[in-house]
Design an enzyme around this catalytic site. Structure first.
Site, PDB file in Angstrom:
ATOM      1  N   HIS A  86      -8.247  -0.746   7.080  1.00  0.00           N
ATOM      2  CA  HIS A  86      -8.471  -2.050   7.684  1.00  0.00           C
ATOM      3  C   HIS A  86      -9.046  -2.989   6.615  1.00  0.00           C
ATOM      4  O   HIS A  86      -9.955  -2.600   5.884  1.00  0.00           O
ATOM      5  CB  HIS A  86      -9.445  -1.918   8.860  1.00  0.00           C
ATOM      6  CG  HIS A  86      -9.602  -3.194   9.615  1.00  0.00           C
ATOM      7  ND1 HIS A  86      -8.640  -3.669  10.485  1.00  0.00           N
ATOM      8  CD2 HIS A  86     -10.585  -4.141   9.591  1.00  0.00           C
ATOM      9  CE1 HIS A  86      -9.028  -4.827  10.974  1.00  0.00           C
ATOM     10  NE2 HIS A  86     -10.204  -5.135  10.454  1.00  0.00           N
ATOM     11  N   GLU A 146      -7.677  -2.331  -1.696  1.00  0.00           N
ATOM     12  CA  GLU A 146      -6.867  -1.347  -0.964  1.00  0.00           C
ATOM     13  C   GLU A 146      -6.017  -0.537  -1.936  1.00  0.00           C
ATOM     14  O   GLU A 146      -5.970   0.691  -1.883  1.00  0.00           O
ATOM     15  CB  GLU A 146      -5.962  -2.046   0.054  1.00  0.00           C
ATOM     16  CG  GLU A 146      -6.731  -2.773   1.112  1.00  0.00           C
ATOM     17  CD  GLU A 146      -5.853  -3.290   2.249  1.00  0.00           C
ATOM     18  OE1 GLU A 146      -6.258  -3.163   3.384  1.00  0.00           O
ATOM     19  OE2 GLU A 146      -4.768  -3.827   1.975  1.00  0.00           O
ATOM     20  N   ASN A 168      -6.414   5.270   8.967  1.00  0.00           N
ATOM     21  CA  ASN A 168      -5.958   3.884   8.905  1.00  0.00           C
ATOM     22  C   ASN A 168      -6.766   3.138   7.850  1.00  0.00           C
ATOM     23  O   ASN A 168      -7.902   3.508   7.550  1.00  0.00           O
ATOM     24  CB  ASN A 168      -6.186   3.232  10.282  1.00  0.00           C
ATOM     25  CG  ASN A 168      -5.773   1.772  10.324  1.00  0.00           C
ATOM     26  OD1 ASN A 168      -4.691   1.399   9.838  1.00  0.00           O
ATOM     27  ND2 ASN A 168      -6.619   0.920  10.891  1.00  0.00           N
ATOM     28  N   ASN A 224       0.838  -1.217   0.000  1.00  0.00           N
ATOM     29  CA  ASN A 224       0.000   0.000   0.000  1.00  0.00           C
ATOM     30  C   ASN A 224       0.861   1.250   0.000  1.00  0.00           C
ATOM     31  O   ASN A 224       0.572   2.220  -0.705  1.00  0.00           O
ATOM     32  CB  ASN A 224      -0.921   0.005   1.223  1.00  0.00           C
ATOM     33  CG  ASN A 224      -2.147  -0.844   1.012  1.00  0.00           C
ATOM     34  OD1 ASN A 224      -3.048  -0.475   0.276  1.00  0.00           O
ATOM     35  ND2 ASN A 224      -2.168  -2.012   1.643  1.00  0.00           N
ATOM     36  N   ASP A 265      -9.163   0.214  15.449  1.00  0.00           N
ATOM     37  CA  ASP A 265     -10.137   0.073  14.356  1.00  0.00           C
ATOM     38  C   ASP A 265     -11.501   0.679  14.691  1.00  0.00           C
ATOM     39  O   ASP A 265     -12.546   0.093  14.394  1.00  0.00           O
ATOM     40  CB  ASP A 265     -10.326  -1.422  14.001  1.00  0.00           C
ATOM     41  CG  ASP A 265      -9.013  -2.073  13.644  1.00  0.00           C
ATOM     42  OD1 ASP A 265      -8.168  -1.411  12.998  1.00  0.00           O
ATOM     43  OD2 ASP A 265      -8.814  -3.248  13.999  1.00  0.00           O
TER      44      ASP A 265
HETATM   45  C1  GRF Z   1      -3.209  -4.285   4.577  1.00  0.00           C
HETATM   46  O1  GRF Z   1      -4.042  -5.368   4.310  1.00  0.00           O
HETATM   47  C2  GRF Z   1      -3.869  -3.343   5.532  1.00  0.00           C
HETATM   48  O2  GRF Z   1      -5.242  -3.303   5.440  1.00  0.00           O
HETATM   49  C3  GRF Z   1      -3.490  -3.915   6.849  1.00  0.00           C
HETATM   50  O3  GRF Z   1      -2.171  -4.352   6.673  1.00  0.00           O
HETATM   51  C4  GRF Z   1      -1.962  -4.717   5.319  1.00  0.00           C
HETATM   52  C5  GRF Z   1      -0.719  -4.048   4.816  1.00  0.00           C
HETATM   53  O4  GRF Z   1      -0.301  -4.573   3.600  1.00  0.00           O
HETATM   54  N1  GRF Z   1      -3.763  -2.996   7.904  1.00  0.00           N
HETATM   55  P1  GRF Z   1       0.954  -3.957   2.830  1.00  0.00           P
HETATM   56  O5  GRF Z   1       2.132  -3.989   3.807  1.00  0.00           O
HETATM   57  O6  GRF Z   1       0.605  -2.566   2.438  1.00  0.00           O
HETATM   58  O7  GRF Z   1       1.187  -4.853   1.669  1.00  0.00           O
END
Ligand code: GRF
Length: 190
Positions: free
Chosen positions: A104, A174, A102, A14, A145
């Site tokens: 989730h 995401e 955040n 992400n 959360d």
């Molecule tokens: C994501 O699924 C996010 O929702 C969660 O942790 C994960 C992080 O994934 N809180 P990455 O490290 O960005 O691949």
């Protein structure tokens, strides 16, 4: 120019999408990557993208001033948690009130809270025979959360899903939505 700090503990996929999205943005810049895990992939991403990173220690984060001094020195305006596993301490909430969000990997208020991260979230969704899961982007408050929801997106849970296949589908959501929602939220924030 508004400066974002991205907090992440893991692989950082992400974070990579967020960096890419804001690369040539006229008003928003990813200025700092904050990480609690020296082995995390996200630190390699920061290095490759030449974005400063800050490795934090639990003692100073939880019991100290939560690195607010460093964040202020770096002129950070807004904090994005992207797979960051430590609870945000009061000192940071106080300094960055409505400026911490955040993501989730489920549809809150279900499947959130302490210990609900990674594949455990998706396994719980499957065990409860949910037909849908998705993502929630929300403001951060003193509970895990829990803060006000900004955005949700939904995907199906298939009868053949394992926690891993569902995680992949949710991760795609995401990557697709998080950067854009950050941008819109920042544009609204003063
Ligand atoms: C994501 O699924 C996010 O929702 C969660 O942790 C994960 C992080 O994934 N809180 P990455 O490290 O960005 O691949």
């Amino acid at each position: 120019m508004k400066k974002i700090a991205v907090f992440a503990s893991g692989a950082g996929s992400n974070t990579a999408k967020i960096i890419e999205w804001f690369k040539n943005h006229p008003a928003i810049r990813v200025a700092l990557i904050v990480c609690n895990n020296p082995g995390a992939g996200v630190l390699k991403i920061a290095e490759k993208e030449q974005i400063p990173s800050l490795l934090i220690e639990k003692e100073k984060f939880i019991a100290g001033n939560a690195y607010v001094d460093v964040l202020k020195e770096s002129e950070i305006d807004f904090i994005v948690l992207a797979g960051f596993l430590w609870k945000v301490p009061p000192a940071l909430l106080k300094a960055y009130g409505h400026k911490i969000i955040n993501i989730h990997p489920a549809l809150l208020p279900k499947y959130g809270g302490k210990g609900m991260y990674g594949l455990r979230v998706h396994q719980a969704v499957i065990d409860n025979k949910e037909k849908e899961s998705g993502i929630t982007i929300h403001y951060v408050d003193e509970k895990y959360d829990h803060g006000k929801i900004i955005f949700q997106a939904v995907c199906p849970v298939l009868p053949t899903d394992t926690a891993e296949t569902l995680a992949l589908r949710v991760h795609q959501l995401e990557h697709r939505y998080f950067p854009e929602v950050i941008e819109k939220t920042l544009e609204k924030s003063t």
